[in-house]
Each structure stands twice: as structure tokens, then as C-alpha cells.
Motif scaffolding. Structure first.
Motif, short mmCIF file in Angstrom:
data_model
loop_
_atom_site.label_atom_id
_atom_site.label_comp_id
_atom_site.label_asym_id
_atom_site.label_seq_id
_atom_site.Cartn_x
_atom_site.Cartn_y
_atom_site.Cartn_z
N GLY A 107 0.88 -1.26 0.23
CA GLY A 107 0.10 0.06 -0.08
C GLY A 107 0.72 1.32 0.07
O GLY A 107 1.87 1.33 0.55
N TYR A 108 0.15 2.27 -0.68
CA TYR A 108 0.95 3.56 -0.73
C TYR A 108 2.02 3.64 -1.73
O TYR A 108 2.82 4.66 -1.74
CB TYR A 108 1.61 4.23 0.68
N SER A 109 2.45 2.42 -2.48
CA SER A 109 3.25 2.40 -3.36
C SER A 109 3.21 3.48 -4.79
O SER A 109 4.16 3.65 -5.35
CB SER A 109 3.43 1.06 -3.95
N ARG A 110 1.89 3.68 -5.02
CA ARG A 110 1.84 4.79 -5.98
C ARG A 110 2.26 6.19 -5.37
O ARG A 110 2.25 6.99 -6.27
CB ARG A 110 0.17 4.81 -6.32
N GLN A 111 2.50 6.56 -4.30
CA GLN A 111 2.82 7.65 -3.99
C GLN A 111 4.05 7.81 -3.52
O GLN A 111 4.77 7.53 -2.58
CB GLN A 111 2.07 8.16 -2.48
N ASP A 112 5.04 7.46 -5.07
CA ASP A 112 6.37 7.24 -4.78
C ASP A 112 7.31 8.57 -5.01
O ASP A 112 8.38 8.26 -5.18
CB ASP A 112 6.74 6.01 -5.48
N ARG A 118 5.01 20.18 -1.68
CA ARG A 118 4.29 20.15 -0.15
C ARG A 118 3.79 18.62 0.10
O ARG A 118 2.66 18.73 0.90
CB ARG A 118 3.27 21.24 0.32
N GLU A 119 3.90 18.08 -0.92
CA GLU A 119 3.35 16.68 -0.89
C GLU A 119 4.42 15.70 -0.16
O GLU A 119 5.44 15.79 0.02
CB GLU A 119 3.01 16.08 -2.13
N PRO A 120 3.96 14.57 0.40
CA PRO A 120 4.71 13.44 1.19
C PRO A 120 5.11 12.62 0.16
O PRO A 120 4.37 12.45 -0.97
CB PRO A 120 3.97 12.85 2.30
N ILE A 121 6.23 11.89 0.35
CA ILE A 121 6.56 10.48 -0.39
C ILE A 121 6.41 9.37 0.50
O ILE A 121 7.10 8.81 1.24
CB ILE A 121 8.10 10.68 -0.71
N LEU A 143 5.68 -4.01 -7.60
CA LEU A 143 5.43 -2.60 -7.07
C LEU A 143 5.21 -1.63 -8.39
O LEU A 143 5.37 -1.92 -9.51
CB LEU A 143 7.06 -2.09 -6.52
N HIS A 144 4.36 -0.44 -7.83
CA HIS A 144 4.08 0.36 -8.68
C HIS A 144 5.20 0.85 -9.67
O HIS A 144 4.88 1.25 -10.78
CB HIS A 144 3.28 1.58 -8.22
N ALA A 145 6.44 1.07 -9.11
CA ALA A 145 7.32 1.53 -9.92
C ALA A 145 8.67 0.97 -8.97
O ALA A 145 8.81 0.87 -7.75
CB ALA A 145 7.48 2.95 -9.77
N GLY A 146 9.61 0.70 -9.76
CA GLY A 146 10.93 0.06 -9.37
C GLY A 146 11.51 0.73 -8.26
O GLY A 146 12.19 0.49 -7.58
N GLN A 147 11.41 2.14 -8.33
CA GLN A 147 12.10 2.98 -7.49
C GLN A 147 11.88 2.83 -5.99
O GLN A 147 12.69 3.31 -5.28
CB GLN A 147 12.31 4.37 -7.91
N SER A 184 1.06 5.87 -16.24
CA SER A 184 2.29 6.07 -16.88
C SER A 184 3.26 4.90 -16.58
O SER A 184 3.87 4.39 -17.40
CB SER A 184 2.90 7.54 -16.64
N ALA A 185 3.20 4.45 -15.24
CA ALA A 185 4.04 3.39 -14.99
C ALA A 185 3.54 1.98 -15.29
O ALA A 185 4.18 0.91 -15.40
CB ALA A 185 4.09 3.20 -13.42
N ALA A 186 1.97 1.88 -15.70
CA ALA A 186 1.58 0.34 -16.34
C ALA A 186 2.22 -0.05 -17.44
O ALA A 186 2.30 -1.27 -17.77
CB ALA A 186 -0.03 0.44 -16.08
N PRO A 187 2.71 0.73 -18.67
CA PRO A 187 3.13 0.27 -19.65
C PRO A 187 4.11 -0.93 -19.64
O PRO A 187 4.31 -1.72 -20.62
CB PRO A 187 3.52 1.39 -20.43
N SER A 188 4.82 -0.85 -18.64
CA SER A 188 6.01 -1.94 -18.58
C SER A 188 5.16 -3.28 -18.37
O SER A 188 5.93 -4.15 -18.67
CB SER A 188 6.82 -1.64 -17.16
#
Length: 202
Positions: A107-112, A118-121, A143-147, A184-188
Motif C-alpha cells: 500500500g501507498y506504493s503509488r505515492q512514490d 508540499r506532498e509527502p513521499i 510494485l507500482h514503480a521500481g524505484q 504512466s507506470a503501467a505500460p511496463s
């Protein structure tokens, strides 16, 4: 002799939170082990409570808990995360040898990253919380993104079901198969498919 030989009886113990108990039961059946007993509940004031029902001293403790909601057990995503943190902390306090958090849905992996000032990571914060609670290792999937892996200083096993899903749809021999990429991360995902499609806007 400069050392004392000690026989180490290594044990694997599997426990489940309330987010994905069915998945944990299937994992236990596959491994040929019973799920360990736990007491998990939410008090009337919203606080989460957990307790292991038997000794876990010296064991490798695997805790299966996605950080997502489960309407059947009345668990919200935030409750699931808190429950996982408490289970990790309780295992550390009970002298488990290692504590491995199995988090199929992170959870929260999309907020990477920050999309605006002023947004959190949030994904980074969750990673720090798991490590601060005492997790020795985290296992997650897709994961939503590898980073997001870079937010962890402890070992992280990032597994994927993409190739299994791609093979499944390939075996169906469907005509004019279209794979939709909502973000944008889904095309992988499309690169894992035997037949590719163009990305679409959400």
C-alpha cells in the motif's frame, strides 16, 4: 578452541494478518505447515491489537499481510498497515530469529514521488516504518514503480506475476487482445505480454 559449537534448530513459522487470510492459508498449504495462532482484533476505539499464541523464540517468522483493506474482516488499509507493524514489533519482542514481512500488495506504493509541492513521499515513509518496527526483510510483488525498492535499506525481494499472467492469456489464444495501461507506470506490463498493444489514456 576459540568458539563454542551450538546446534541451531532453524524453524520457519508462518502467520497471517487479517488483510489476506485466504492467501496466507494457501501459502501454508503449499509449504505443508499450519498457520501459527494469533489474536488479532480492533478495539471499539479503533486501536489494533495483536498477540502470538505460541512461542516464536529463535524462529524465522514470516508474516503475510497486504496493506490493503478487507471488508470481510472490517479492516481498512491503514488498519492493515498498523496491524503489520504491531505484528513485526511483537515478533521482535518475542525474540524471533528473523522477521520477514510478506506484503503481496504494498500500500501507498503509488505515492512514490512528489507530484506537487508540499506532498509527502508516502511509499518511502511506509518503508521506513517497516524497518523501524524491526522487519529484517520484506517480500512484495509488482510494485507500482521500481524505484520504491530504493526506499529500503534492509533486503527487499521484489517478485512479479507478470510472466505467469502473460502466459495465461497467451494460452487462451484470444483474438484482438488489448492490454490497457491506466497509468504512466503501467505500460511496463505490456513488455511481458506476447502480444503488445498501444497504451491508452485513463
Amino acid at each position: 578452541m576459540t568458539f563454542l559449537p551450538i546446534d541451531y534448530d532453524k524453524r520457519l513459522m508462518l502467520f497471517s494478518g487479517r488483510a489476506t487470510p485466504e492467501l496466507a492459508a494457501k501459502i501454508a498449504a503449499k509449504l505443508g505447515v499450519e498457520l501459527g495462532p494469533t489474536t488479532l482484533k480492533t478495539f471499539s476505539n479503533g486501536e489494533v491489537y495483536c498477540r502470538y499464541g505460541e512461542s516464536i523464540r529463535g524462529a524465522d517468522v514470516f508474516i503475510v499481510q497486504s496493506t490493503c483493506g478487507n471488508p470481510q474482516t472490517g479492516l481498512t488499509a491503514n488498519d492493515a498497515l498498523m496491524e503489520l507493524l504491531l505484528m513485526i514489533d511483537a515478533a521482535v519482542g518475542a525474540s524471533a530469529h528473523r522477521v520477514i514481512a510478506v506484503v503481496p500488495w504494498f500500500g501507498y506504493s503509488r505515492q512514490d514521488k512528489k507530484s506537487a509541492p508540499r506532498e509527502p513521499i508516502s511509499a518511502r515513509l511506509v518503508a521506513r516504518m517497516l524497518e523501524a518496527a524491526g522487519a529484517d526483510r520484506v517480500l512484495t510483488m509488482d510494485l507500482h514503480a521500481g524505484q520504491v525498492q530504493g526506499f529500503f535499506s534492509k533486503p527487499l525481494d521484489h517478485m512479479t506475476a507478470r510472466f505467469i499472467l502473460a502466459q495465461h492469456f497467451n494460452d487462451l489464444h484470444l483474438e484482438n487482445l488489448v492490454i490497457v495501461a491506466p497509468t504512466s507506470a503501467a505500460p511496463s506490463w505490456r513488455r511481458s505480454s506476447p502480444r503488445r498493444s498501444a497504451p491508452t489514456s485513463p
